[in-house]
Design an enzyme around this catalytic site. Structure first.
Site, PDB file in Angstrom:
ATOM      1  N   HIS A  24      10.683  -4.333 -15.634  1.00 56.93           N
ATOM      2  CA  HIS A  24      10.246  -5.383 -14.706  1.00 56.93           C
ATOM      3  C   HIS A  24      10.958  -5.348 -13.365  1.00 56.93           C
ATOM      4  CE1 HIS A  24       7.587  -7.878 -17.230  1.00 56.93           C
ATOM      5  NE2 HIS A  24       8.342  -7.500 -18.238  1.00 56.93           N
ATOM      6  N   LYS A  58       8.997 -19.630  -6.107  1.00 54.18           N
ATOM      7  CA  LYS A  58       9.402 -18.523  -6.978  1.00 54.18           C
ATOM      8  C   LYS A  58      10.912 -18.572  -7.126  1.00 54.18           C
ATOM      9  CE  LYS A  58       7.401 -15.602  -4.153  1.00 54.18           C
ATOM     10  NZ  LYS A  58       6.638 -14.735  -5.028  1.00 54.18           N
ATOM     11  N   LYS A  66      13.321 -11.590  -2.219  1.00 53.31           N
ATOM     12  CA  LYS A  66      12.068 -12.341  -2.089  1.00 53.31           C
ATOM     13  C   LYS A  66      11.943 -12.980  -0.703  1.00 53.31           C
ATOM     14  CE  LYS A  66      11.769 -13.249  -7.066  1.00 53.31           C
ATOM     15  NZ  LYS A  66      10.500 -12.605  -7.423  1.00 53.31           N
ATOM     16  N   LYS A 119      -1.859 -16.471  -9.284  1.00 54.98           N
ATOM     17  CA  LYS A 119      -2.179 -17.881  -9.532  1.00 54.98           C
ATOM     18  C   LYS A 119      -2.646 -18.564  -8.250  1.00 54.98           C
ATOM     19  CE  LYS A 119       1.376 -17.563 -13.006  1.00 54.98           C
ATOM     20  NZ  LYS A 119       2.835 -17.590 -13.174  1.00 54.98           N
TER      21      LYS A 119
END
Length: 798
Positions: free
Chosen positions: A346, A534, A540, A646
């Site tokens: 991942h 998140k 990020k 999503k």
């Protein structure tokens, strides 16, 4: 009991009296929630038993999914929806004067996960059951989960998650299936009939007790199981303080991801990982023996899938049982193990690939370490035979090197399949992070692009949009997500586009109400809702987002004629307790929010909101309300992302880099329906390999950058002296590892395009529709079908 509204009401009232020994008039909302939960669990129990009996009777291959976390969210309405009785229950409760939404509020989010890893695992369980596939989840029953986040004076404060305060109505304790897990002690070997036999002596034993949670599929009779293990004391050791032993034992299943910045925390994390895999494999083999007499065919009937590196000890644990308890020789055990275990990677972040110091690993898990050492010796011998004298290659690939056990290396060597979770991610693994392993095992590597349980994220989270879709294209999309492409026929239908717009505004107003209630800030539902929710991590790049907000604030203050499309920036994120830098970013966001939201000159043009304690139930309110989906990670760093999916299925437009699954979103929707900017993965990797980036140059050449970066340390935020120096230093002194300043201008320019596009209301809704229509590809049903066919070798039992 759910066959009709009247039958439901009768059963509900009867069950309430039986459970709580009180009349309906004296009962409380929590009594109502518990009663309904017990009724649902009883309702599924017949199918649950039948499903398990069918798995036993057919002897078909089954998959066991091992994950350190499961981010389930609330299960009440999800179960009602999957069982097809939501309408009956809601009407029946209404006639009794009870609101189903009120009961939902009483259910806590299960404290079993934190981020995308755990949410993916939950989505996969949903799809396995909905597709009638024989798949079981195994995890840990954390008492407190990660933590409950509070924002105090702009800082993150961590409190224990008390999600089990009133019990968990969905679980069934199975004390008769408890198993023992040994830690510490020593290993003795002796020769018996020409065979070396090992005994683990003086171990400190912990009992793992399973709690089973039913996983009901959508519109099907299949009910699979999520088995959660709870750590409890076994026989108290004579050589140790009883209370200390009890505390240390219960700590194993107390918190998700305990702080591992010190050895004590590392020991606890490693304990958790072995506790999980040992309990799981003992349980799996017990079930297997009910059907089969010999373990030599285990891999033909069982696949054990490890979700990231946390459960990698499943490999040496299975070897231990096969050799020490079943009497198989090494070659037999290794053949079975390496054909039973499959592994999902991942991350592309080398620092996120787990490794454990030998000085911790060896004494805690003495027999497991011996097996890992033997795996390493045999693997290194294989490498030597292939390339004699190539010590550098051996050092690079070894499972144990530089006094560390490298868990990703163990996962690759000990499994038959290694998959990435987006096409770009898998290519980076093959070409960079795991290139030597790919050359060694090219047939092991494959891609399985992530997906989401779209029924939860659209049918449950956005009922108004779901109803409109069903009205236009029928209900088949709830079973087959690709049917959403039928919506493309309406992309020029102005009436439909206006309906989409109204639903979005209504959802934004609902989120605005939550924002006002939680943050005390009034926001305009007609503004752009620009959302980044998140996990908080430097790659990020929440920092890029907040620096841009600072630039917008400066521009409004300096140019009274400047008019921007009103914007509400929404953040939600938890930072790991020991992640100092990430916590600074949270403080910065809240400090900027305080300054922006209270400036009368800015007014409603710009608002900044940080929603504390980001959870699945909050996410279900946020995604339907978003106009813009911020997916702005440094290209090459995000493995996939599922938040992007999503947002997409709820009609938000992606603003992002070509990273992770953004690449595949772009391919589906085309250039005109996504906002892309910034460095590509190839460009980022080129800078890492060859250098050439100097953040100071961008600081000096771009006045906008210089102003916002200086504001971190020049007193612009007067009450936080020196607070943001670490962020300032990361950008200039440490050369901006994640290229925030490099991408700033492109991000700012693209944000202006977002504002311009939003002013064209019908054009924006058309883009939104195109995103919804193509989002079906990112269903976890599709992902699970690929896993089932290409990796696990399982098939539906109906």
């Amino acid at each position: 009991m759910f066959s009709s509204k009247e039958k439901f009401k009768h059963t509900f009232l009867k069950r309430l009296e039986m459970l709580f020994g009180k009349s309906f008039s004296e009962s409380t909302p929590r009594d109502h929630y518990q009663t309904l939960g017990h009724m649902i669990r009883e309702f599924v129990s017949n199918d649950w038993i039948t499903t398990n009996e069918r798995y036993l009777a057919t002897k078909n291959k089954q998959v066991y999914y091992l994950s350190i976390e499961y981010l389930l969210g609330k299960l009440l309405r999800q179960n009602l929806m999957n069982l097809g009785v939501e309408g009956i229950v809601e009407e029946g409760l209404g006639e009794l004067g009870i609101e189903l939404t009120g009961l939902e509020e009483l259910e806590p989010d299960a404290g079993l996960g934190n981020g995308g890893l755990g949410r993916l695992a939950a989505c996969f369980l949903d799809s396995l059951a909905s597709l009638n596939l024989p798949g079981h989840g195994h995890g840990i029953r954390y008492k407190h989960g990660l933590f409950e986040q509070k924002i105090v004076d702009g800082y993150q404060v961590e409190l224990p998650e008390q999600w089990l305060r009133s019990g968990n109505v969905w679980e069934v304790r199975k004390a008769d299936l408890a198993v023992s897990i040994p830690f510490w002690g020593k290993v003795e070997s002796r020769n018996e009939n020409g065979r070396l036999v090992f005994r683990h002596l003086h171990a400190e034993t912990v009992t793992a007790v399973p709690y089973d949670v039913p996983v009901a599929g959508f519109n099907t009779n299949t009910v699979n199981t999520l088995r959660l293990w709870n750590a409890e004391p076994a026989q108290f050791p004579f050589h140790k303080d009883v209370l200390k032993y009890k505390r240390e034992t219960e700590a194993i299943s107390e918190f998700l991801y305990p702080d591992d910045t010190h050895d004590e925390g590392k020991i606890l994390r490693l304990k958790q990982q072995y506790f999980l895999v040992s309990a799981c494999i003992q349980s799996i083999l017990r079930s297997y023996r009910k059907q089969h007499s010999s373990l030599e065919q285990l891999h033909e009937y069982v696949c054990i899938h490890i979700n990231d590196t946390h459960p990698v000890l499943a490999i040496p644990e299975l070897m231990r049982i096969l050799i020490d308890e079943e009497g198989l020789d090494w070659e037999q055990a290794w053949h079975i193990t390496t054909n039973t275990i499959s592994y999902t990677n991942h991350t592309t972040l080398s620092e996120a690939l787990e490794k454990w110091p030998v000085h911790i690993f060896q004494p805690l898990l003495p027999r497991i370490y011996m097996i890992v050492e033997e795996i390493n010796e045999r693997f290194c011998r294989q490498l030597w035979e292939e390339s004699p004298g190539d010590w550098e290659r051996i050092s690079q690939l070894a499972v144990i090197a530089d006094h560390y056990v490298k868990m990703a290396h163990l996962a690759i060597v000990g499994s038959f399949s290694v998959n990435g979770v987006a096409r770009l991610h898998t290519e980076i693994l093959k070409e960079r992070e795991m290139k030597p392993f790919f050359h060694l095992y090219p047939d092991k590597f494959n891609n399985k692009t992530n997906g989401i349980a779209y029924r939860r994220w659209l049918l449950k989270a956005n009922p108004a949009l779901s109803a409109l879709i069903t009205e236009k294209i029928g209900s088949s999309w709830t079973q087959s997500a690709h049917e959403l492409t039928q919506l493309l026929q309406y992309q020029n239908d102005h009436t439909f586009l206006r309906q989409l717009e109204k639903i979005k505004i209504d959802n934004k107003q609902k989120l605005a109400d939550i924002i006002y209630k939680q943050n005390g800030v009034a926001v305009d539902s007609m503004a752009i809702f620009d959302v980044q929710v998140k996990r908080l991590h430097a790659y990020k790049r929440q920092l890029l987002n907040v620096l841009h907000i600072m630039y917008l604030f400066n521009r409004i203050k300096e140019d009274s004629s400047y008019e921007m499309t009103p914007r509400v920036f929404v953040f939600g994120a938890k930072a790991s307790p020991g992640y100092y830098y990430a916590k600074k970013i949270i403080k910065l966001i809240n400090t900027v929010a305080d300054k922006v939201n209270n400036d009368p000159q800015v007014g409603d043009q710009l608002k900044v909101i940080f929603l504390e304690n980001y959870l699945v139930s909050l996410a279900e309110k946020i995604f339907p309300a978003a106009d813009v989906s911020e997916q702005i990670s440094t290209a090459s760093k995000e493995a996939s992302g599922t938040g992007n999916m999503k947002f997409m299925i709820n009609g938000a437009l992606t603003l992002g880099t070509l990273d992770g699954a953004n690449v595949e979103i772009h391919e589906l929707v085309g250039d005109d329906n996504i906002f892309l900017f910034g460095l590509t993965a190839e460009e980022v990797l080129h800078y890492y390999r060859h250098g050439g980036y100097e953040s100071v140059e961008y600081y000096h050449l771009d006045q906008r950058i210089r102003e916002v970066v200086d504001q971190l340390v020049n007193g612009f935020f007067p009450d936080v002296y020196n607070e943001f120096e670490p962020i300032f230093d990361s950008l200039l002194g440490e050369n901006d590892q994640y290229f925030v300043l490099k991408d700033f201008a492109a991000y700012t320019n693209t944000q202006e395009k977002v504002g311009e596009a939003f002013r064209d209301t019908l054009g924006w809704q058309q883009k939104s529709l195109i995103n919804i229509a193509h989002a079906g590809y990112f269903s976890s049903d599709r992902t699970i079908k690929e896993y089932a066919k290409d990796i696990w070798g399982i098939r539906p039992l109906y």
